[in-house]
Design an enzyme around this catalytic site. Sequence first.
Site, short mmCIF file in Angstrom:
data_model
loop_
_atom_site.label_atom_id
_atom_site.label_comp_id
_atom_site.label_asym_id
_atom_site.label_seq_id
_atom_site.Cartn_x
_atom_site.Cartn_y
_atom_site.Cartn_z
N PRO A 267 -1.54 7.46 4.41
CG PRO A 267 -3.76 7.37 4.07
CD PRO A 267 -2.59 7.91 3.57
CG ASN A 268 -2.45 2.10 5.96
OD1 ASN A 268 -2.78 1.92 7.08
ND2 ASN A 268 -3.33 2.07 4.99
NE ARG B 6 0.65 -0.91 3.51
CZ ARG B 6 0.28 0.09 2.69
NH1 ARG B 6 1.17 1.02 2.48
NH2 ARG B 6 -0.67 0.28 1.74
CE1 TYR C 229 2.97 -0.41 -1.07
CE2 TYR C 229 2.19 -2.03 0.25
CZ TYR C 229 2.16 -1.26 -0.49
OH TYR C 229 0.88 -1.09 -1.25
CG ASN D 24 3.87 6.92 -1.14
OD1 ASN D 24 2.72 6.73 -1.70
ND2 ASN D 24 4.71 5.98 -0.91
CB ALA E 249 -4.85 4.23 0.23
CD GLU F 33 1.32 10.16 -8.24
OE1 GLU F 33 1.13 11.11 -8.91
OE2 GLU F 33 0.76 9.35 -8.16
CG HIS G 282 3.08 5.42 -6.09
ND1 HIS G 282 1.94 5.74 -5.09
CD2 HIS G 282 2.74 6.33 -6.95
CE1 HIS G 282 1.25 6.70 -5.18
NE2 HIS G 282 1.40 7.38 -6.65
NE ARG H 242 0.29 -3.27 -5.51
CZ ARG H 242 0.41 -2.77 -4.21
NH1 ARG H 242 0.95 -1.63 -4.07
NH2 ARG H 242 -0.45 -3.50 -3.12
C1 DQA Z 1 1.62 2.98 -2.59
C2 DQA Z 1 0.71 2.45 -3.66
C3 DQA Z 1 -0.67 2.66 -3.42
O1 DQA Z 1 -1.61 2.03 -4.10
C4 DQA Z 1 -1.02 2.00 -1.80
O2 DQA Z 1 -2.46 2.34 -1.39
C5 DQA Z 1 -0.13 2.51 -0.98
C6 DQA Z 1 1.32 2.69 -1.03
C7 DQA Z 1 3.17 2.92 -2.76
O3 DQA Z 1 4.07 3.53 -2.30
O4 DQA Z 1 3.39 1.86 -3.60
O5 DQA Z 1 -0.26 2.64 0.30
O6 DQA Z 1 1.39 4.55 -2.65
#
Ligand code: DQA
Length: 147
Positions: free
Chosen positions: A11-12, A19, A24, A76, A79, A100, A102, A109
């Site tokens: 998501p997002n 964003r 990011y 990835n 959230a 995985e 990120h 964080r």
């Molecule tokens: C994320 C880190 C997560 O905590 C966050 O909710 C994201 C992006 C990252 O790529 O740093 O949406 O996965």
Amino acid sequence: MAHTLLVLHGPNLNLLGQREPDIYGRQTLADIDAELAAMAALHDAQLVSFQSNHEGVLVDRVQSALADGFEFIIINPAALTHTSVALRDALAAIALPFIEVHLSNVHRREAFRRHSYFSDLAVGVVCGLGSAGYRAALEFALHYPRQ
Ligand code: DQA
């Protein structure tokens, strides 16, 4: 070597570029996917990228990954990393190797980002390297022995 790879974005991540760019980065998801596709092509590998804002859609995509012929997943979960037992269970069910990723260093964080439902199942975890983390994961996956 893994020749068929699925890259899943949670998501997002469709908002990358606009964003929270300080966290990011300024690359869009399309930029990142294009770089991964170019890297895969150099290795004659098939790479499919997929993003969804919906947990169930990602669960469906993971469930069909075996039948779709994928050998390796780079994910990835965004959230969903910190919340989704369902997506974790889907990855455990298909038992394909996955990394995985990120973009941000989740350990620098908020405390709630330090827990992942995925890390103990993953072959490896990359975080804090920005989009280079996806490329590092792909480089590794391309040389991962076929299961
Ligand atoms: C994320 C880190 C997560 O905590 C966050 O909710 C994201 C992006 C990252 O790529 O740093 O949406 O996965």
